[in-house]
Scaffold this active site. Structure first.
Site, PDB file in Angstrom:
ATOM      1  CB  ALA A 119      -4.922  18.983 -18.338  1.00  0.00           C
ATOM      2  CB  ALA A 120      -6.496  18.471 -23.456  1.00  0.00           C
ATOM      3  N   PRO A 121      -3.657  17.019 -24.274  1.00  0.00           N
ATOM      4  CG  PRO A 121      -2.511  15.617 -25.776  1.00  0.00           C
ATOM      5  CD  PRO A 121      -2.550  17.034 -25.273  1.00  0.00           C
ATOM      6  N   GLY A 123      -0.560  14.178 -21.536  1.00  0.00           N
ATOM      7  CA  GLY A 123       0.757  13.594 -21.305  1.00  0.00           C
ATOM      8  C   GLY A 123       1.327  13.958 -19.951  1.00  0.00           C
ATOM      9  CE  LYS A 124       4.364  19.550 -20.563  1.00  0.00           C
ATOM     10  NZ  LYS A 124       3.658  19.440 -21.877  1.00  0.00           N
ATOM     11  NE  ARG A 147      -5.396  20.677 -26.695  1.00  0.00           N
ATOM     12  CZ  ARG A 147      -4.153  20.237 -26.868  1.00  0.00           C
ATOM     13  NH1 ARG A 147      -3.778  19.761 -28.038  1.00  0.00           N
ATOM     14  NH2 ARG A 147      -3.288  20.275 -25.873  1.00  0.00           N
ATOM     15  CG  ASP A 187       3.078  23.156 -21.978  1.00  0.00           C
ATOM     16  OD1 ASP A 187       3.110  24.076 -22.808  1.00  0.00           O
ATOM     17  OD2 ASP A 187       3.719  22.105 -22.110  1.00  0.00           O
ATOM     18  CB  CYS A 239       6.194  23.702 -27.597  1.00  0.00           C
ATOM     19  SG  CYS A 239       5.571  22.252 -26.741  1.00  0.00           S
TER      20      CYS A 239
END
Length: 444
Positions: A119-121, A123-124, A147, A187, A239
């Site tokens: 999860a960090a930082p 955004g999602k 983070r 992610d 990414c």
């Protein structure tokens, strides 16, 4: 046009073969192109229309972003602090719109049970929370302690209270919560090829390194899939743009789990980027989208893989109605928990969810002292949205001094104030001996 000289021949050779005639345009963009300047509007606090009007009144062009309904492309140069103020008030999150598209694909709904495994930082995670309208259960996990600090800061600033943060290995989470979640977002760490468009330097890149990443990603993806309820959906994103870490990882999951299938994604058809044929999921190619490079795909669980919720976890001890009455503030409609002298807001569903032994709540709204109760900084920028009394209205010059942590002379009566500038709540401060005193948290 100049081309980057920090890209290995093996990288260029791989992508020439992968995208053929598109390679030159791709290389030109990552060498010379400029990505969009995009912010996500935090609809927990402000409407997109209201914030868009603010940007336009302050000298910017504010355009709808094509990849997320919550995104605004901020174009041009505006008045000083016009981007900073919405950030400080928790109205915006600076974010590449390719990442926002992953949440469009996940399609979070109010009342659901969702986990963000990396999860960090935040955004999602915070985007998921606003789509859930601060209801349901949102577990935000990350293994990186540093983070996690940024994650907490963002949860607080944006006013998220349906979440808890944890630090657990994904396979351990899958053992505790098999078949529990409506939706899962993953992610994971990756080779980061997509960040080339943001100035990244993949000097480590090699076919061997991306295969190593793919092996690690597959292990986490298996745990993510085990967390899903029957009928639940998992969004896997990276990414990266290569097939090892994207298509290859997904294909391995589909082979190992017969109950896994690629989910229908027609709900994002209006936001989907242009695609090349021959790839799974969605890819954001920087020269086509003016974003970072990004991949995401939605996977559905067709049938149970066994298991169920481990009810041996910890349940929150919420305050009753009489206990809440002693806090003389216009508090939001949620449940409340006291931990470490802070009053935390939590969603109704989170109050009934079995949590791991170690977790952190997301949103401390009040700080409880021996003789008084005061808003925390995140509490003040939430309560300041509606407060009508004890408000200190700053001038633009005073805002600039405040942000620079300079002294502000004041002729107001001594006492405590909610500090605002126009539509932006900025914190809680005190006038004492002719000066206004308030400090932003260091992480802001």
């Amino acid at each position: 046009m100049s081309q980057r000289n920090d890209l290995k021949d093996s990288f260029k050779d791989y992508f020439k073969e992968l995208i053929g005639d598109e390679f030159d345009a791709f290389l030109d963009f990552v060498s010379n192109g400029r990505t969009r300047r995009t912010v996500r509007v935090n609809t927990l606090k402000i409407s997109k229309e209201k914030l868009r009007k603010w940007f336009e009144e302050n000298g910017y062009e504010a355009a709808n972003n094509p990849f997320s309904s919550d995104a605004i492309d901020v174009i041009g140069e505006g008045m000083p602090l016009s981007l900073k103020l919405p950030y400080l008030a928790g109205f915006t999150y600076p974010q590449d719109s390719s990442s926002m598209f992953a949440v469009e694909l996940l399609n979070p709904q109010p009342g659901e049970t969702i986990i963000d495994l990396t999860a960090a930082p935040g955004g999602k995670t915070t985007h998921i929370a606003q789509r859930m309208k601060n209801t349901g259960v949102l577990i935000a996990n990350d293994m990186d302690t540093s983070r996690l600090k940024a994650l907490h800061s963002n949860l607080e600033r944006l006013g998220v209270w349906n979440a808890v943060t944890i630090r657990m290995m994904p396979h351990k989470i899958a053992e505790m919560y098999p078949g529990v979640f409506d939706k899962v977002l993953l992610d994971p760490s990756c080779s980061g090829e997509g960040l080339l468009a943001k100035g990244g330097k993949p000097s480590f890149w090699s076919p061997k390194s991306v295969k190593r990443y793919a092996s690690e990603q597959f292990g986490i993806l298996k745990s993510a899939f085990l967390l899903l309820k029957p009928g639940g959906t998992l969004v896997y994103s990276t990414c990266t743009l290569n097939k090892f870490e994207d298509d290859g990882v997904v294909e391995r999951l589909l082979e190992e789990f017969p109950e896994a299938e690629i989910a229908d994604s027609s709900h994002v058809s209006n936001f989907a980027p242009p695609q090349f044929t021959g790839f799974l999921g969605f890819r954001f190619w920087p020269h086509k989208t003016r974003t970072k490079g990004f991949f995401c795909i939605s996977i559905r669980k067709k049938s149970p893989a066994g298991g169920g919720l481990n009810n041996q976890g910890n349940f929150l001890q919420v305050l009753n109605t009489e206990e809440i009455k002693k806090f003389h503030y216009d508090l939001p409609d949620c449940k409340f928990v006291v931990r470490e002298n802070n009053l935390f807001c939590v969603s109704n569903e989170l109050a009934d969810f079995a949590l791991p032994k170690s977790y952190s709540l997301a949103f401390p709204i009040l700080r409880i002292f021996n003789t008084e109760v005061r808003p925390t900084h995140p509490g003040a920028i939430w309560l300041g949205l509606k407060v009508k009394t004890a408000v200190y209205e700053l001038t633009r010059e005073e805002v600039e001094k405040l942000i620079e942590r300079q002294a502000i002379e004041s002729d107001k009566p001594e006492g405590d104030y909610f500090i605002k500038f126009e539509i932006f709540p900025l914190g809680y401060g005190k006038v004492i001996r002719g000066k206004l005193e308030m400090n932003f948290p260091r992480q802001y």
